[in-house]
Write a protein that holds these residues in place. Structure first.
Motif, PDB file in Angstrom:
ATOM      1  N   THR A 149      -2.838 -11.297  -0.193  1.00 33.12           N
ATOM      2  CA  THR A 149      -3.611 -10.935  -1.380  1.00 33.12           C
ATOM      3  C   THR A 149      -5.002 -10.443  -0.976  1.00 33.12           C
TER       4      THR A 149
ATOM      5  N   GLU B 139     -10.269  -1.181  -7.230  1.00 33.96           N
ATOM      6  CA  GLU B 139      -9.791  -2.475  -6.747  1.00 33.96           C
ATOM      7  C   GLU B 139     -10.859  -3.542  -6.944  1.00 33.96           C
TER       8      GLU B 139
ATOM      9  N   GLN C 123      -3.898  -3.272  -5.060  1.00 35.38           N
ATOM     10  CA  GLN C 123      -3.294  -2.774  -6.300  1.00 35.38           C
ATOM     11  C   GLN C 123      -1.783  -2.719  -6.197  1.00 35.38           C
ATOM     12  N   SER C 124      -1.271  -2.812  -4.968  1.00 35.01           N
ATOM     13  CA  SER C 124       0.174  -2.982  -4.725  1.00 35.01           C
ATOM     14  C   SER C 124       0.315  -3.318  -3.238  1.00 35.01           C
TER      15      SER C 124
ATOM     16  N   GLN D 156       1.674  -1.762  -1.012  1.00 38.25           N
ATOM     17  CA  GLN D 156       2.198  -0.518  -0.459  1.00 38.25           C
ATOM     18  C   GLN D 156       2.159  -0.461   1.072  1.00 38.25           C
TER      19      GLN D 156
ATOM     20  N   CYS E 154      -0.197  -7.978  -8.460  1.00 41.11           N
ATOM     21  CA  CYS E 154      -1.007  -6.800  -8.160  1.00 41.11           C
ATOM     22  C   CYS E 154      -2.254  -6.805  -9.046  1.00 41.11           C
ATOM     23  N   TYR E 155      -3.296  -6.097  -8.602  1.00 39.98           N
ATOM     24  CA  TYR E 155      -4.593  -6.170  -9.276  1.00 39.98           C
ATOM     25  C   TYR E 155      -5.208  -4.778  -9.389  1.00 39.98           C
ATOM     26  N   ARG E 156      -5.704  -4.446 -10.575  1.00 39.13           N
ATOM     27  CA  ARG E 156      -6.417  -3.182 -10.771  1.00 39.13           C
ATOM     28  C   ARG E 156      -7.621  -3.426 -11.656  1.00 39.13           C
TER      29      ARG E 156
ATOM     30  N   GLU F 288      -4.400  -8.069 -13.840  1.00 41.05           N
ATOM     31  CA  GLU F 288      -3.430  -8.616 -12.872  1.00 41.05           C
ATOM     32  C   GLU F 288      -2.049  -8.532 -13.508  1.00 41.05           C
TER      33      GLU F 288
ATOM     34  N   GLN G  95       4.935  -6.864 -10.199  1.00 43.32           N
ATOM     35  CA  GLN G  95       5.887  -5.807  -9.853  1.00 43.32           C
ATOM     36  C   GLN G  95       7.101  -6.393  -9.145  1.00 43.32           C
TER      37      GLN G  95
ATOM     38  N   ASP H 221       8.867  -5.371  -6.283  1.00 42.68           N
ATOM     39  CA  ASP H 221       8.484  -4.440  -5.217  1.00 42.68           C
ATOM     40  C   ASP H 221       9.604  -4.347  -4.189  1.00 42.68           C
TER      41      ASP H 221
END
Length: 602
Positions: free
Chosen positions: A170, A181, A197-198, A200, A220-222, A233, A236, A238
């Protein structure tokens, strides 16, 4: 009932239990004049008869005086309800429990609102007392359904298809591009973590590490404004796979959703899902996330009007990508008022700077519009056929640049559907689920604030379409991507892509096309040089998917403890202030006059 001291839940007693002594635990949902009460737990309701004989006077006093929503234990005998008093709406409606003993485990003080689904409560009050709101039937159903679906997804991915469930960090570092972010201070001067944010980069690195198939229920967080379908928050599903192509990912997700789909929401879903390109979606629906449950598609009438003498049409068609398009609102005259049409025109003007002209089909089949004086009878008949107009239909016509016209009409299509439904016409069935793959997105788009520069349409790790790879180095604006979105009823519920697995190509995209500092991603670029396999993946927005399945107005209704519209936790009052002493180890100093000004503004 294993591990607990109750004999049964409040939702399972039936006629077969008559004569048995049972012990129930739950909340008092309703009490009527000291005669009976309704006991509720997570599984259902049971009617409890309050005794009136002298031997049970203490039980009568206890249960008659207990406030609603108090927690009680009741032991009693299951009996049939008297003839005519059965309740067919309750699964336990054939029986009642005659209380023998009872205990108030915790009394409830005066409630801020009634715990009933049909009682209207303000969003703020629901958030402030979320632990009470969670007792409602609808939220209980939503969260339990969510749990069941996630468990079925785990079974499908891990047990049936060999995926490995991996938890990724995290606390990480800033990723170039994309959403803002959240920053987390560290004890090193001037250095901060970022909340991802993911996952990825991590899931791509897991492919480099040879895990082959990765899966995670990822937080995930944006740091962006909360909207009905967004939270700061979120969760997903994923997924990443090695040695896979776009078709393989699509087949996997179709199977995953088919396997985990709840029976009570329409049984099963049909696969394979239909697919359309980004350009087809934009041209036909004015958006990259079309709601295909209803018609009213955008129709191109440029060729038909090209030979007309209408000046604004000729002006529009004289420009590159100039077009004339229209949508037909069925029964618009019957269901919509003049103010509705004015509202639609104003919406197109304010949001898209697009003028709209209306055409009405009269009862005699003739057209009413400012355009008709420029069109002969034969041309009007051809226009009616081209737009498939019926009596009382209304056409909204727009002329201008292709993308602007399509976007404006796409928005008006959805607004018109809202207006028709508000007037009583069923346009979109909430129990119908239309899945759609949208493919062949552009790899890059002009930046909003500076159209001469490019940004990634998906993210910077997306691979170009195999047919367009050569264009990447000479004309990147024309490159299609291997990016695919999954759309459900006009909502994007998932997005993914085949990734760039060549360090050289990834560095070129970052440095030459996006003008980003590749040093920030040096760890990923280096990993790609150590034999990275071809790989791709996808992420499904779990909150949004569940909210669509249960027809919730907001994803907040499928999250146990969501944030408010402003991104605040109204129950715990977060975010909150911390003292200068607590900030000192992180080398942060808050300008308090500025902080107080922000507090007043909020």
């Amino acid at each position: 009932n294993s591990f607990v001291t109750r004999t049964n839940t409040c939702g399972e007693l039936r006629s077969a239990h008559v004569g048995q002594e049972v012990t129930l635990y739950g909340w008092i949902q309703y009490q009527r004049q000291g005669l009976f009460l309704v006991l509720r737990d997570f599984q259902g309701l049971t009617q409890i008869i309050i005794p009136h004989d002298e031997a049970h006077s203490h039980v009568k006093k206890l249960l008659s005086n207990a406030p609603v929503e108090s927690v009680v234990r009741v032991t009693g005998i299951v009996s049939r309800r008297p003839p005519g008093q059965e309740n067919p709406k309750m699964p336990t409606g054939d029986i009642e429990v005659k209380a023998e003993t009872a205990e108030i485990l915790n009394s409830c003080k005066k409630l801020p609102f009634e715990i009933k689904d049909f009682i209207k409560k303000s969003e703020a009050l629901r958030m402030q007392y979320r632990y009470l709101d969670l007792r409602s039937f609808q939220l209980q159903y939503n969260l339990r359904l969510r749990s069941r679906i996630v468990m079925r997804m785990r079974e499908y991915l891990c047990n049936l298809h060999g995926f490995v469930d991996v938890e990724t960090p995290t606390l990480f570092k800033r990723t170039p591009g994309g959403a803002k972010e959240f920053l987390v201070p560290s004890r090193e001067v001037g250095k901060f973590y970022s909340l991802p944010q993911s996952p990825q980069q991590f899931k791509q690195l897991l492919m480099v590490g040879g895990l082959d198939r990765y899966f995670q229920v990822a937080r995930c967080y944006r740091d962006e404004g909360s909207r009905p379908d967004r939270q700061p928050e979120f969760t997903q599903i994923d997924i990443e796979m090695s040695f896979v192509d776009q078709a393989g990912i699509q087949r996997l997700i179709e199977g995953l959703l088919q396997y985990s789909w709840p029976e009570e929401r329409g049984g099963s879903i049909t696969t394979p899902f239909p697919s359309m390109t980004y350009e087809e979606a934009l041209a036909g629906y004015g958006t990259d996330k079309p709601d295909t449950r209803f018609g009213m598609k955008i129709v191109d009438i440029s060729d038909f009007l090209r030979r007309s003498d209408i000046q604004f049409v000729q002006n529009a068609l004289s420009y590159p990508r100039g077009t004339v398009k229209a949508i037909c609102i069925p029964q618009g005259v019957r269901y919509l008022k003049n103010k509705d049409f004015e509202s639609l025109k104003e919406s197109a003007k304010s949001q898209f700077n697009q003028e709209i002209m209306e055409i009405i089909c009269r009862p005699d089949g003739s057209l009413k519009s400012l355009l008709t004086k420029f069109l002969g009878e034969k041309q009007q008949s051809e226009l009616i056929r081209a737009l498939n107009m019926q009596v009382d239909d209304v056409v909204l016509l727009a002329a201008g640049e292709h993308k602007q016209v399509c976007s404006a009409l796409g928005s008006l299509r959805l607004e018109s559907a809202d207006l028709l439904e508000a007037a009583g016409l069923v346009v979109r069935d909430p129990m119908t689920f239309h899945f759609l793959w949208v493919v062949d997105f552009p790899l890059f788009l002009p930046k909003g604030e500076n159209p001469t520069e490019l940004e990634s349409a998906h993210h910077p790790f997306t691979a170009p379409h195999p047919s367009d790879t050569s264009l990447l180095y000479c004309d990147p604006t024309k490159v299609r991507s291997q990016h695919y979105d999954l759309v459900l009823n006009g909502n994007e519920i998932g997005g993914g892509s085949i990734r760039i697995h060549s360090a050289e190509q990834q560095r070129f995209v970052l440095e030459k096309v996006l003008k980003e500092d590749s040093e920030v991603l040096s760890h990923l670029l280096e990993a790609l040089e150590f034999g990275a396999p071809p790989h791709g993946g996808i992420a499904l927005g779990l909150d949004r998917l569940i909210s669509l399945i249960v027809d919730a107005p907001s994803i907040r209704d499928v999250i146990a403890f969501p944030k408010s519209f402003r991104g605040r936790d109204l129950m715990g009052n977060a975010p909150d202030y911390v003292t200068p002493e607590e900030l000192e180890p992180y080398h942060i100093h808050v300008s308090w006059p500025l902080a107080e000004k922000e507090a007043k503004k909020n």
